[in-house]
Design a protein around this motif. Structure first.
Motif, short mmCIF file in Angstrom:
data_model
loop_
_atom_site.label_atom_id
_atom_site.label_comp_id
_atom_site.label_asym_id
_atom_site.label_seq_id
_atom_site.Cartn_x
_atom_site.Cartn_y
_atom_site.Cartn_z
N ILE A 120 0.85 -1.20 0.00
CA ILE A 120 0.00 0.00 0.00
C ILE A 120 0.89 1.25 0.00
CG2 ILE A 120 -1.72 1.33 1.29
CD1 ILE A 120 -2.77 -1.23 -0.04
N TYR A 121 1.91 1.24 0.83
CA TYR A 121 2.85 2.36 0.88
C TYR A 121 3.47 2.61 -0.49
CZ TYR A 121 7.40 4.59 1.52
OH TYR A 121 8.49 5.41 1.38
N SER A 122 3.92 1.56 -1.16
CA SER A 122 4.53 1.71 -2.49
C SER A 122 3.54 2.31 -3.48
CB SER A 122 5.04 0.36 -2.99
OG SER A 122 6.07 -0.14 -2.18
N SER A 123 2.29 1.88 -3.40
CA SER A 123 1.26 2.41 -4.29
C SER A 123 1.06 3.90 -4.05
CB SER A 123 -0.05 1.65 -4.06
OG SER A 123 -1.08 2.19 -4.86
N ILE A 124 1.02 4.31 -2.79
CA ILE A 124 0.85 5.72 -2.46
C ILE A 124 2.03 6.53 -2.98
CG2 ILE A 124 0.76 7.40 -0.57
CD1 ILE A 124 -0.64 5.17 1.09
N VAL A 125 3.24 6.05 -2.70
CA VAL A 125 4.44 6.80 -3.08
C VAL A 125 4.57 6.94 -4.60
CG1 VAL A 125 6.97 6.68 -3.14
CG2 VAL A 125 5.75 6.37 -0.98
N TYR A 126 4.35 5.84 -5.31
CA TYR A 126 4.59 5.88 -6.76
C TYR A 126 3.42 6.49 -7.53
CZ TYR A 126 8.98 3.50 -6.27
OH TYR A 126 10.28 3.22 -5.92
N ARG A 127 2.19 6.22 -7.12
CA ARG A 127 1.05 6.73 -7.88
C ARG A 127 0.68 8.15 -7.48
NH1 ARG A 127 -3.67 2.39 -8.40
NH2 ARG A 127 -4.40 4.07 -9.74
N ASP A 128 0.71 8.43 -6.17
CA ASP A 128 0.21 9.73 -5.70
C ASP A 128 1.30 10.77 -5.51
OD1 ASP A 128 -2.40 8.77 -5.63
OD2 ASP A 128 -2.15 7.93 -3.63
N ILE A 129 2.56 10.35 -5.57
CA ILE A 129 3.65 11.32 -5.37
C ILE A 129 4.60 11.32 -6.56
CG2 ILE A 129 5.57 12.01 -3.90
CD1 ILE A 129 4.07 10.73 -1.52
N ILE A 130 5.29 10.21 -6.78
CA ILE A 130 6.33 10.18 -7.82
C ILE A 130 5.74 10.46 -9.20
CG2 ILE A 130 7.99 8.70 -9.01
CD1 ILE A 130 8.52 7.37 -6.27
N ASN A 131 4.68 9.76 -9.57
CA ASN A 131 4.08 9.98 -10.89
C ASN A 131 3.36 11.32 -10.98
OD1 ASN A 131 5.01 7.49 -11.66
ND2 ASN A 131 3.08 6.42 -11.38
N ARG A 132 2.62 11.67 -9.93
CA ARG A 132 1.82 12.90 -9.98
C ARG A 132 2.69 14.14 -10.04
NH1 ARG A 132 -3.01 14.61 -9.65
NH2 ARG A 132 -3.73 12.48 -9.63
N TYR A 133 3.79 14.15 -9.28
CA TYR A 133 4.63 15.35 -9.20
C TYR A 133 5.94 15.22 -9.98
CZ TYR A 133 1.42 16.46 -5.37
OH TYR A 133 0.31 16.71 -4.61
N SER A 134 6.06 14.13 -10.74
CA SER A 134 7.29 13.90 -11.52
C SER A 134 8.54 14.01 -10.64
CB SER A 134 7.38 14.89 -12.69
OG SER A 134 6.27 14.77 -13.54
N VAL A 135 8.48 13.36 -9.49
CA VAL A 135 9.60 13.39 -8.54
C VAL A 135 10.76 12.59 -9.11
CG1 VAL A 135 10.38 12.59 -6.28
CG2 VAL A 135 8.18 13.75 -6.51
N ARG A 136 11.93 13.20 -9.13
CA ARG A 136 13.11 12.54 -9.69
C ARG A 136 13.93 11.81 -8.62
NH1 ARG A 136 15.44 17.24 -13.79
NH2 ARG A 136 13.60 17.34 -15.16
N ASN A 137 14.08 12.45 -7.47
CA ASN A 137 14.94 11.88 -6.44
C ASN A 137 14.13 10.94 -5.55
OD1 ASN A 137 16.90 11.28 -4.57
ND2 ASN A 137 17.69 13.38 -4.46
N THR A 138 13.81 9.76 -6.09
CA THR A 138 12.95 8.83 -5.35
C THR A 138 13.67 8.25 -4.13
OG1 THR A 138 13.65 7.02 -6.80
CG2 THR A 138 11.66 8.22 -7.42
#
Length: 381
Positions: free
Chosen positions: A175-193
């Motif tokens: 669930i945590y991975s889903s939140i981080v990748y779908r709602d943060i990394i993909n949404r905000y185009s975060v580079r420094n994961t």
């Protein structure tokens, strides 16, 4: 229901927003067996063609029935580009009743609030509270059940799993991975994961501690991780927007003002925090403070950290113009701890209720009117 206002259900992924929509749909169908209902789930590939506000508007208008009310339910609406424009247009139609869910706080702070001020109501959904957890899992109310709640948190789907570390924590990490990748990394185009995940671990390790973005930046530099304070602040806001953590401001009880820097951070779901960092004996105080904060939110309070000179009051909780002051302590058997926890509350110059929540049970007198209450009783009150 049946009001010209958009019902917006927000909260972290998997807290049960979709199920609330299903319950509302069932209620409408029981009341109106022939009701026209449109349900759009943006996590379902069947609706992948709805990408923009125009697509949403076109689909709803094509599927509504003239001469009768149509109930529109849109799940995870933040995945539709410029959805606020479509909602504003659909709200003009007298025969539509609109409901939607979202897993990103920007839903309100930006897209909806900017265009639909006064025309929506937000219902924020949290993880299960302790009494709900007991009811879901059919558990007796005792210390063993409390420990399960503090360890695993209150995501509703746990009812389908064995409450064992390997099973639950694997689910929560996903669930945590889903939140981080779908709602943060993909949404905000975060580079420094890598930094983002280190930041989450840092907040898990220091749950309930006062930190500014600069202090976090300085600490991470000592660990050879370079990130400017403004970037730290941006990443923290992404975590808050995804409902993964809560950011709690400090309030000066004498000066009656909010401090501009230095906040505390708590996890929306303790199970996710423990799955990432571990359920450690030395963290009992932090976990206890986090669960008290979450329960105050669940009870409808707006919560801040109180500052009284150089002393701290863990929580100032406000609701309906009334206040409640809460200190949290694992134990008050030590005379120094007892004096500190009760003394801070005694120095507050007003007559609102004050209590110290502790792991210990106590049924005797108050301390100058300040109640000592054990955590189980507090969570059940």
């Amino acid at each position: 229901m049946d009001q010209k206002i958009i019902k917006v259900i927000t909260g972290q992924r998997r807290v049960g927003k979709s199920y609330l929509l299903f319950q509302l749909i069932r209620l409408i169908q029981e009341r109106e067996p022939a009701a026209n209902i449109i349900y759009i789930n943006k996590e379902d590939l069947e609706f992948s063609f709805i990408k923009t506000a125009e697509d949403l508007n076109k689909y709803v208008l094509a599927n509504k029935v003239e001469g009768t009310k149509t109930y529109v339910f849109i799940d995870e609406i933040q995945d539709i580009e410029n959805f606020g424009t479509a909602l504003r247009s659909l709200l003009l139609k007298e025969d539509l009743d609109l409901y939607c869910t979202g897993s990103n706080a920007n839903l309100l702070s930006g897209d909806i609030a900017g265009h639909l001020s006064g025309r929506y109501v937000e219902i924020e959904v949290y993880s299960l509270a302790y009494p709900e957890f007991l009811a879901f899992h059919k558990l007796a109310e005792n210390n063993k059940s409390l420990d399960k709640y503090l360890k695993y948190g209150g995501l509703p789907y746990l009812i389908h799993l064995e409450l064992e570390d390997e099973v639950v924590f694997e689910y929560l990490k996903n669930i945590y991975s889903s939140i981080v990748y779908r709602d943060i990394i993909n949404r905000y185009s975060v580079r420094n994961t890598t930094f983002l995940e280190q930041l989450v671990l840092f907040l898990a390790a220091h749950t309930g501690s006062i930190f500014s973005a600069k202090k976090i930046s300085d600490f991470l530099k000592s660990q050879r991780v370079n990130m400017a304070p403004n970037q730290v602040q941006t990443y923290i806001q992404h975590l808050v927007n995804a409902f993964l953590i809560h950011k709690v401001a400090r309030y000066d009880l004498v000066g009656k003002r909010l401090f501009e820097i230095g906040e505390k951070y708590y996890f929306e779901n303790l199970g996710i925090r423990n799955g990432l960092w571990g359920y450690r004996l030395e963290d009992r105080g932090k976990i206890m403070e986090n669960v008290v904060y979450n329960h105050l939110l669940f009870k409808g309070y707006k919560v801040q950290v109180g500052i009284l000179g150089n002393k701290e009051v863990d929580f100032i909780a406000e609701k309906d113009g009334e206040k409640l002051y809460v200190q949290v302590a694992l134990t008050i058997n030590n005379p120094d701890t007892l004096e500190r926890e009760f003394g801070n509350l005694k120095n507050i110059p007003d007559n609102y209720p004050k209590k110290v929540v502790t792991m210990e049970t106590f049924s005797g007198n108050t301390v100058e009117g300040i109640e000592a209450q054990d955590l189980r009783s507090f969570l059940l009150a």
